[in-house]
Scaffold this active site. Structure first.
Site, PDB file in Angstrom:
ATOM      1  N   SER A 136      39.351  31.441  32.655  1.00 30.69           N
ATOM      2  CA  SER A 136      40.366  32.471  32.393  1.00 30.69           C
ATOM      3  C   SER A 136      40.592  32.553  30.888  1.00 30.69           C
ATOM      4  O   SER A 136      39.776  32.055  30.109  1.00 30.69           O
ATOM      5  CB  SER A 136      41.667  32.135  33.129  1.00 30.69           C
ATOM      6  OG  SER A 136      42.562  33.222  33.023  1.00 30.69           O
ATOM      7  N   ASN A 137      41.655  33.185  30.491  1.00 30.18           N
ATOM      8  CA  ASN A 137      41.997  33.207  29.065  1.00 30.18           C
ATOM      9  C   ASN A 137      43.514  33.127  28.916  1.00 30.18           C
ATOM     10  O   ASN A 137      44.239  33.129  29.904  1.00 30.18           O
ATOM     11  CB  ASN A 137      41.424  34.462  28.388  1.00 30.18           C
ATOM     12  CG  ASN A 137      41.994  35.715  28.989  1.00 30.18           C
ATOM     13  OD1 ASN A 137      43.199  35.919  28.975  1.00 30.18           O
ATOM     14  ND2 ASN A 137      41.144  36.564  29.543  1.00 30.18           N
ATOM     15  N   TYR A 138      43.988  33.072  27.690  1.00 31.64           N
ATOM     16  CA  TYR A 138      45.416  32.827  27.472  1.00 31.64           C
ATOM     17  C   TYR A 138      46.287  34.083  27.519  1.00 31.64           C
ATOM     18  O   TYR A 138      47.475  34.013  27.243  1.00 31.64           O
ATOM     19  CB  TYR A 138      45.622  32.133  26.124  1.00 31.64           C
ATOM     20  CG  TYR A 138      45.159  30.688  26.112  1.00 31.64           C
ATOM     21  CD1 TYR A 138      45.826  29.735  26.885  1.00 31.64           C
ATOM     22  CD2 TYR A 138      44.072  30.291  25.353  1.00 31.64           C
ATOM     23  CE1 TYR A 138      45.400  28.417  26.883  1.00 31.64           C
ATOM     24  CE2 TYR A 138      43.646  28.979  25.344  1.00 31.64           C
ATOM     25  CZ  TYR A 138      44.319  28.039  26.112  1.00 31.64           C
ATOM     26  OH  TYR A 138      43.913  26.742  26.117  1.00 31.64           O
TER      27      TYR A 138
END
Ligand SMILES: Cc1cc2nc3c(=O)[nH]c(=O)nc-3n(C[C@H](O)[C@H](O)[C@H](O)COP(=O)(O)O)c2cc1C
Length: 276
Positions: free
Chosen positions: A207-209
């Protein structure tokens, strides 16, 4: 942003009344003209002198000592662009829901045809009381915006839902209501927000932030300009427009396709631009 706006604040007899002093300052700093009405019990919690100094206006409390020929429940109602009741006690919420007008604050609320926002604050058991909830539902059905209390440590020693929501939330709700425009009326705006989750296997994912907060803010602004908004997001947001919860990029793409007719490549370019 609030230059020359007329904000009428009703303060009722709850322990959170002292917090409204800071809010009055914030409104004044933004250029608003603020007038305060206190319920008879509010002045047990905060002084008239403080409210008077912060609002730079006289503080209204009694119905039968008007300063001019026009009864104050009418003149204040005519003057205000918006009425905010914060903190709103269970008692005052009940009275407004039933149309009871037995003091200046409840009389103004009864005579007020424009935008009204209430920010309840009370003991957790009071908040969960069936009558209180039924009264809130009545007010919301009538178009009054309710900023629900938050979870936390309560002044009465209990812990739970009942604490006045943050002053930032109240300020933003007033700001949004007063700066409503119809620039995007009749337009549908679809916005994506939040990092997607791609499963590697049942335990791990990539995923990412991205928090989705930027998308949420854009969605709120678009709605505030009159647009019909759909927010497609991986996050658990609550908002007064349609939210489609998704997980992966494919889910997101399908939700976008479902909600609008536009070449998908253009949408991804827009998304990249927003995240960048
Ligand atoms: C110390 C103290 C704190 C109170 N805090 C609250 C509160 O946070 N929320 C609430 O609904 N009532 C609270 N009450 C009860 C209200 O003051 C009471 O219901 C009163 O009748 C409300 O009057 P008003 O709605 O006209 O201001 C509190 C009472 C006391 C003595």
């Amino acid at each position: 942003m609030l230059q020359s706006k007329h904000i009428l604040i009703g303060i009722t007899g709850g322990i959170a009344a002292y917090k409204i002093c800071s809010l009055i300052r914030d409104f004044k700093k933004s250029g608003a003209d603020v007038k305060v009405i206190c319920s008879p019990n509010a002045l047990n919690f905060v002084t008239k002198l403080t409210l008077q100094n912060l609002s730079q206006n006289e503080v209204y409390e009694g119905e039968f000592t008007p300063q001019n020929w026009k009864p104050e429940h009418i003149s204040l109602s005519d003057w205000a662009d918006i009425m905010l009741i914060a903190p709103a006690t269970a008692n005052t919420i009940g009275k407004i829901a039933q149309g009871i007008a037995d003091n200046l604050l409840t009389s103004v609320a009864c005579a007020f045809p424009k935008k009204m926002i209430i920010a309840p604050a009370m003991n957790v058991n009071m908040w969960q009381n069936e009558s209180v909830q039924a009264n809130i539902a009545k007010l919301v059905a009538r178009g009054i915006e309710c900023l629900p209390p938050e979870e936390g440590f309560l002044a009465c020693g209990y812990s739970g839902k009942g604490r006045l929501c943050s002053l930032e939330k109240i300020y933003n709700a007033v700001d949004e209501a007063l700066n409503y425009s119809e620039k995007l009326k009749g337009q549908k705006v679809v916005i994506t927000a939040g990092g997607t989750i791609e499963d590697i296997d049942p335990v791990r994912y990539i995923s990412n932030y991205s928090s989705g907060k930027m998308g949420l803010a854009l969605a709120k602004s678009a709605q505030n300009m009159g647009a019909d908004v759909v927010l497609i997001t991986t996050k658990d947001f609550e908002a007064p427009f349609k939210i489609v919860k998704v997980k992966s990029a494919i889910d997101m793409q399908n939700a976008i396709k479902k909600n609008m007719k536009m070449p998908i490549i253009l949408l991804w370019l827009l998304r990249l631009q927003i995240i960048g």
